[in-house]
Motif scaffolding. Structure first.
Motif, PDB file in Angstrom:
ATOM      1  N   THR A 211       0.839  -1.206   0.000  1.00 53.41           N
ATOM      2  CA  THR A 211       0.000   0.000   0.000  1.00 53.41           C
ATOM      3  C   THR A 211       0.868   1.248   0.000  1.00 53.41           C
ATOM      4  N   LYS A 212       0.616   2.133  -0.944  1.00 56.47           N
ATOM      5  CA  LYS A 212       1.382   3.374  -1.022  1.00 56.47           C
ATOM      6  C   LYS A 212       0.833   4.402  -0.031  1.00 56.47           C
ATOM      7  N   ASN A 213       1.703   5.327   0.374  1.00 56.20           N
ATOM      8  CA  ASN A 213       1.247   6.420   1.230  1.00 56.20           C
ATOM      9  C   ASN A 213       0.199   7.240   0.491  1.00 56.20           C
ATOM     10  N   PRO A 214      -0.931   7.516   1.128  1.00 57.44           N
ATOM     11  CA  PRO A 214      -1.896   8.408   0.473  1.00 57.44           C
ATOM     12  C   PRO A 214      -1.334   9.822   0.424  1.00 57.44           C
ATOM     13  N   GLU A 215      -1.818  10.616  -0.501  1.00 61.27           N
ATOM     14  CA  GLU A 215      -1.347  11.987  -0.591  1.00 61.27           C
ATOM     15  C   GLU A 215      -1.664  12.721   0.705  1.00 61.27           C
ATOM     16  N   GLY A 216      -0.639  13.337   1.305  1.00 57.28           N
ATOM     17  CA  GLY A 216      -0.827  14.038   2.568  1.00 57.28           C
ATOM     18  C   GLY A 216      -0.796  13.137   3.778  1.00 57.28           C
ATOM     19  N   GLY A 217      -0.346  11.901   3.630  1.00 56.50           N
ATOM     20  CA  GLY A 217      -0.310  10.976   4.758  1.00 56.50           C
ATOM     21  C   GLY A 217       0.899  10.057   4.711  1.00 56.50           C
ATOM     22  N   ILE A 218       1.174   9.405   5.827  1.00 55.81           N
ATOM     23  CA  ILE A 218       2.321   8.497   5.929  1.00 55.81           C
ATOM     24  C   ILE A 218       1.896   7.207   6.622  1.00 55.81           C
ATOM     25  N   ILE A 219       2.221   6.072   6.015  1.00 54.33           N
ATOM     26  CA  ILE A 219       2.100   4.776   6.663  1.00 54.33           C
ATOM     27  C   ILE A 219       3.490   4.432   7.183  1.00 54.33           C
ATOM     28  N   GLU A 220       3.685   4.520   8.490  1.00 57.32           N
ATOM     29  CA  GLU A 220       4.999   4.182   9.046  1.00 57.32           C
ATOM     30  C   GLU A 220       5.283   2.698   8.841  1.00 57.32           C
ATOM     31  N   ARG A 221       6.553   2.383   8.581  1.00 58.73           N
ATOM     32  CA  ARG A 221       6.908   1.007   8.226  1.00 58.73           C
ATOM     33  C   ARG A 221       8.118   0.522   9.017  1.00 58.73           C
ATOM     34  N   ASP A 222       8.171  -0.769   9.210  1.00 57.99           N
ATOM     35  CA  ASP A 222       9.321  -1.387   9.847  1.00 57.99           C
ATOM     36  C   ASP A 222      10.543  -1.146   8.949  1.00 57.99           C
ATOM     37  N   PRO A 223      11.629  -0.601   9.482  1.00 56.08           N
ATOM     38  CA  PRO A 223      12.775  -0.255   8.634  1.00 56.08           C
ATOM     39  C   PRO A 223      13.451  -1.466   7.986  1.00 56.08           C
TER      40      PRO A 223
END
Length: 595
Positions: A211-223
């Motif tokens: 899933t891509k980050n929506p415009e204006g938002g961030i999905i934090e992810r395990d590095p």
């Protein structure tokens, strides 16, 4: 204008010297000047219609244009009919007049909170409350206890976790999975800009590694794995919240009524709640309360605009405004989320964050914002723009300038809220555009857990030291209104905000090095005005409230202490004795103590 005695009193107050004689002497002298024409007119009249209420023997700080003082106020039909001396007030006392001897207590206009999420009190009643917890272990205990007490819930919501507890990519889904793996849990951060979820919530929203980050938002992810870690920022929050749903109209009504109880106890008589349409059922709850005459304070609310809809949505907003013209409930502003927050690295900055190579998140495309701003301005709405970063504020002002170019200059009073970082050259633009700064003085400090752990590492020392300007705005003649941003600020007592705006240091801390941006400290008159007349100006209600003047609504509060006669560090300890809204008693300390 008040002579040597008044000048000495102000000087001593600035030095935080208690002045027990000032309440009697200085107020008496100023009262003679404040009464002026009112006393003369009363003397000319053979018969004066009696008032419903007369407050006498007080230290009445009117917050009028000349910052006059008086001793007495007379109220009839919910409006102020006299402001002046005790002697002059006698003409307004009839057989049925309720007369209260204030015994020197202070009278102020009712406080105005120009940005407060009153309706979110609902969440404190019906969901998981993490505000009093301060560690991952405590969060786990609170969530576990709530889950145990609510075994039939199909989804759980809550609020109040703090970013400094889980900096970087935020709290992990595994913590919540260990408590409840199969039922969605969605917990909003205390600032409202991040969401902590479990795996079931991610599954409900269809959020995966791809899933891509929506415009204006961030999905934090395990590095290491790239999998969603369990924290969603800004617009990414909606991916889950839109699936879980919200509260009912009845639940929101209960929350708003609970907020009103809290507000009048703190002397708050007018507010702006900016959450209309952002959450389902909030607007409907306000409308029902207004129809049922269950509102006890004045609401001038804002509708949250959707960055995906642009100027076309303004037509719907006009219909909402037209059907809501209740004296205590109106919708007169359009809320714009321009950026995020520093603690989530989503505030939009001119220069990148120190800890990551990004400038943050701009939630609106500038060209869409400009057109929406112009459409809202043309329709007679105020803009109410959330802006934390310096780049965000510049772009927000650009849109206001564009609206002025399209529609001509008029008394718009568009506002920008928060203003954590502002370029000095943009402050002059506020004045030029007639824009209002809406700030949260409760945050004016080097807060433990935030300043050294978040703000300095994320912004760098130089930018962190320039946070939250206020005096710079006032020095250039900009109207500045104060607010709490409750429930982000759980305790929203304006007296605490007034103190914080003057001292700019965390309560109990005495090290001068801990004063946040000391050049930006405001004066006591500045701070009182920001919570009264300038708040009224910001909400377009200065013609009816915000100062104690003949012809205005009797929105008044009585304090047990004269704020000008006590050290600034003791202002927060003053108590509201009485709160009136349009002359009606909505709170009494004496009555509350008797319950």
């Amino acid at each position: 204008m008040f002579g040597k005695k008044w000048t000495s009193a102000l000087l001593a107050t600035a030095l935080m010297i208690p002045l027990p004689a000032f309440a009697a002497q200085g107020t008496s002298q100023a009262a003679g000047q404040a009464s002026g024409q009112a006393t003369a007119d009363a003397a000319k009249q053979a018969v004066v219609q009696p008032a419903d209420v007369v407050l006498s023997g007080g230290a009445v700080y009117t917050v009028d244009r000349n910052r006059n003082w008086a001793q007495a106020v007379a109220i009839r039909g919910g409006e102020i009919v006299y402001v002046g001396t005790d002697e002059g007030a006698k003409a307004y006392i009839g057989k049925s007049t309720k007369v209260t001897d204030l015994k020197g207590q202070m009278v102020l206009p009712g406080f105005i909170d120009s940005h407060t999420h009153a309706s979110k009190t609902t969440g404190l009643i019906y969901s998981i409350d993490l505000f009093d917890a301060g560690s991952m272990e405590e969060y786990t205990e609170v969530v576990s206890a709530f889950v145990k007490a609510h075994p039939q819930e199909v989804a759980l919501q809550g609020r109040g976790w703090s970013n400094p507890v889980a900096p970087g990519i935020g709290p992990r889904k595994e913590v919540l999975d260990a408590i409840l793996p199969n039922i969605p849990i969605a917990l909003t951060s205390d600032d409202g800009h991040s969401l902590w979820v479990n795996s079931a919530a991610l599954k409900l929203a269809g959020i995966t590694k791809e899933t891509k980050n929506p415009e204006g938002g961030i999905i934090e992810r395990d590095p290491e794995t790239g999998e969603p870690s369990g924290t969603l920022r800004e617009k990414a929050m909606d991916l889950v919240l839109s699936k879980i749903g919200g509260y009912t109209v009845q639940q929101y009504k209960a929350g708003i009524e609970e907020y009103q109880h809290k507000a009048v106890e703190r002397g708050v008589t007018t507010v702006r709640d900016p959450d209309m349409l952002r959450y389902p059922n909030v607007l409907e709850a306000y409308e029902e309360l207004a129809r049922e005459n269950r509102l006890t304070i004045r609401f001038r609310n804002a509708i949250t605009a959707n960055p995906d809809k642009g100027p076309e949505q303004i037509a719907e907003f006009v219909k909402i405004r037209e059907r809501n013209q209740n004296p205590l409930f109106q919708v007169n502003a359009v809320k714009i989320f321009m950026d995020g927050v520093v603690e989530g690295a989503t505030a939009y900055l001119e220069k990148p964050y120190e800890h990551k190579h990004t400038n943050g998140e701009l939630i609106w495309k500038p060209e869409v914002y400009n057109k929406t701003a112009a459409a809202a301005d043309k329709a007679g709405f105020q803009l109410h723009v959330h802006s934390i970063g310096d780049a965000s504020t510049r772009i927000a002002l650009d849109g206001m300038e564009y609206a002025e170019q399209q529609n001509g200059k008029h008394d718009a009073r568009h506002s920008l809220v928060h203003l954590q970082l502002v370029n000095q050259e943009d402050i002059a633009r506020f004045k030029k555009l007639g824009a209002v700064g809406i700030v949260q003085p409760f945050w004016f400090m080097q807060e433990d857990g935030y300043y050294d752990e978040i703000e300095v590492p994320y912004l760098g020392q130089e930018r962190a030291e320039k946070e939250y300007p206020m005096k710079s705005f006032l020095n250039q003649g900009v109207h500045v209104a104060s607010s709490s941003d409750y429930i982000v600020t759980p305790e929203f007592n304006p007296l605490h905000g007034i103190q914080q705006g003057i001292t700019r240091i965390e309560d109990g801390v005495t090290d001068p090095a801990k004063i946040a941006n000391p050049n930006e400290r405001a004066t006591l008159p500045d701070m009182i005005a920001s919570f009264t007349i300038d708040g009224a100006y910001a909400n377009h209600v200065d013609d009816i409230t915000g100062s104690i003047e003949v012809g205005k609504k009797a929105d008044l509060i009585v304090l047990d202490k004269n704020l000008f006669a006590i050290p600034a560090t003791e202002i927060k300890n003053a108590k509201v004795v009485l709160t009136l809204v349009e002359g009606k008693e909505v709170y009494s300390l004496k009555a509350a103590a008797a319950k």
